[in-house]
Design an enzyme around this catalytic site. Structure first.
Site, PDB file in Angstrom:
ATOM      1  CG  ASP A   9      19.980 -12.779 -18.015  1.00 10.98           C
ATOM      2  OD1 ASP A   9      18.827 -13.271 -18.128  1.00 10.98           O
ATOM      3  OD2 ASP A   9      20.509 -12.619 -16.896  1.00 10.98           O
ATOM      4  CB  SER A  10      16.504  -9.911 -17.136  1.00 11.21           C
ATOM      5  OG  SER A  10      17.014 -10.872 -16.225  1.00 11.21           O
ATOM      6  CE1 TYR A  41      13.309  -7.844 -18.535  1.00 12.64           C
ATOM      7  CE2 TYR A  41      13.706  -9.638 -20.077  1.00 12.64           C
ATOM      8  CZ  TYR A  41      13.709  -8.289 -19.779  1.00 12.64           C
ATOM      9  OH  TYR A  41      14.110  -7.392 -20.749  1.00 12.64           O
ATOM     10  N   GLY A  42      11.436 -12.473 -14.118  1.00 11.41           N
ATOM     11  CA  GLY A  42      10.758 -13.709 -13.702  1.00 11.41           C
ATOM     12  C   GLY A  42       9.440 -13.537 -12.979  1.00 11.41           C
ATOM     13  CB  CYS A  72      17.162 -14.905 -20.246  1.00 10.44           C
ATOM     14  SG  CYS A  72      15.776 -14.511 -19.169  1.00 10.44           S
ATOM     15  CG  ASN A  73      16.845 -20.891 -17.858  1.00 14.99           C
ATOM     16  OD1 ASN A  73      16.878 -22.083 -18.085  1.00 14.99           O
ATOM     17  ND2 ASN A  73      17.946 -20.228 -17.521  1.00 14.99           N
ATOM     18  CB  THR A  74      12.535 -15.714 -17.623  1.00 12.39           C
ATOM     19  OG1 THR A  74      13.071 -16.144 -16.373  1.00 12.39           O
ATOM     20  CG2 THR A  74      11.165 -15.153 -17.417  1.00 12.39           C
ATOM     21  CB  CYS A 178      17.251 -18.760 -13.090  1.00 15.37           C
ATOM     22  SG  CYS A 178      17.520 -16.969 -13.044  1.00 15.37           S
ATOM     23  CB  THR A 179      21.578 -17.377 -16.757  1.00 14.75           C
ATOM     24  OG1 THR A 179      20.703 -16.246 -16.902  1.00 14.75           O
ATOM     25  CG2 THR A 179      21.364 -18.331 -17.921  1.00 14.75           C
ATOM     26  CG  HIS A 180      20.168 -13.628 -12.378  1.00 17.09           C
ATOM     27  ND1 HIS A 180      19.542 -13.474 -13.587  1.00 17.09           N
ATOM     28  CD2 HIS A 180      20.511 -12.382 -11.969  1.00 17.09           C
ATOM     29  CE1 HIS A 180      19.490 -12.176 -13.900  1.00 17.09           C
ATOM     30  NE2 HIS A 180      20.073 -11.501 -12.923  1.00 17.09           N
TER      31      HIS A 180
HETATM   32  N1  DGL Z   1      18.437 -14.908 -15.700  1.00 17.48           N
HETATM   33  C1  DGL Z   1      17.119 -15.087 -16.109  1.00 17.48           C
HETATM   34  C2  DGL Z   1      16.722 -16.528 -16.308  1.00 17.48           C
HETATM   35  O1  DGL Z   1      17.569 -17.323 -16.698  1.00 17.48           O
HETATM   36  C3  DGL Z   1      16.033 -14.160 -15.602  1.00 17.48           C
HETATM   37  C4  DGL Z   1      15.988 -13.805 -14.181  1.00 17.48           C
HETATM   38  C5  DGL Z   1      14.987 -12.685 -13.948  1.00 17.48           C
HETATM   39  O2  DGL Z   1      15.135 -11.639 -14.560  1.00 17.48           O
HETATM   40  O3  DGL Z   1      14.053 -12.900 -13.159  1.00 17.48           O
HETATM   41  O4  DGL Z   1      15.592 -16.907 -16.143  1.00 17.48           O
END
Ligand code: DGL
Length: 216
Positions: A9-10, A41-42, A72-74, A178-180
């Site tokens: 993940d990011s 990353y988003g 990471c969904n992104t 988003c996993t965050h």
């Molecule tokens: N945790 C990530 C996701 O699931 C990316 C969040 C990010 O870096 O903006 O999308």
């Protein structure tokens, strides 16, 4: 199953997924990599994200990972196909759980909390067209949530306002795309005050990982 897998993940989002994988598959050796230098990353371009992720995935393979979990969904929604074509190793991605949310909704309104780059992806649009026909999909502005979570400075008021707004607009399912945001899942659940169910894809991702490992 004594395999080595990579989880990416990011930032800290993927660690919530690592926790869930470790619980379900304690015998796996997990190599976790993030990109602390470039998170979030988003809000970045697809090309930029691709250039950051490619060498990291190469390292996973060089270190002997048999599977890569893109936690990471992104990255999944924008680059999974490309990365699968570039690296010949099975990958398990994570993307917004629109299908179960739309299927479970009684009000016909769901909300997807995700990064701007996930929401603008072709894959996300396809998921909506495919699984949420006739369902209203709310997409609240969560563009600063990753940073709040990375910095451990979650603005409760701000989150409460968004959750309240989407519940008031009739959403009975909230997708954490988003996993965050998995780190604030309980907070979000509490803020719904029973008005909506909160959905994230850890369980199906682990089920998919088990299937992939069996085929190795
Ligand atoms: N945790 C990530 C996701 O699931 C990316 C969040 C990010 O870096 O903006 O999308």
């Amino acid at each position: 199953m004594q395999f080595k897998i990579g989880v990416f993940d990011s930032g800290v989002g993927g660690l919530s997924v690592v926790q869930a994988i470790q619980k379900a598959l304690p015998e796996l050796e997990i190599i976790y990599k993030d990109d602390a230098e470039h998170v979030p990353y988003g809000i970045r371009s697809i090309e930029e994200i691709h250039s950051f992720v490619k060498p990291i995935f190469r390292d996973f393979i060089d270190e002997g990972c048999k599977v890569i979990v893109i936690a990471c969904n992104t990255v999944t929604t924008n680059l999974a196909d490309k990365l699968r074509a570039e690296f010949h190793v099975p990958m398990v991605g994570m993307e917004p759980a629109i299908q179960p949310a739309a299927a479970a909704s009684k009000t016909g309104v769901i909300a997807v909390c995700a990064t701007p780059r996930t929401l603008s992806s072709k894959r996300y649009k396809w998921l909506k067209e495919q699984f949420a026909k006739g369902v209203k999909v709310l997409e609240p502005d969560c563009s600063d949530w990753t940073q709040m979570i990375e910095n451990n400075r979650v603005d409760r008021e701000k989150i409460a306002k968004i959750v309240d707004d989407i519940c008031e607009a009739g959403a009975d399912q909230i997708v954490l795309g988003c996993t965050h945001y998995h780190w604030i899942e309980q907070q979000i659940k509490d803020l719904t005050k029973g008005r909506a169910k909160v959905i994230q894809p850890e369980a199906p991702v682990i089920a998919q990982l088990k299937r992939v490992l069996k085929e190795l």
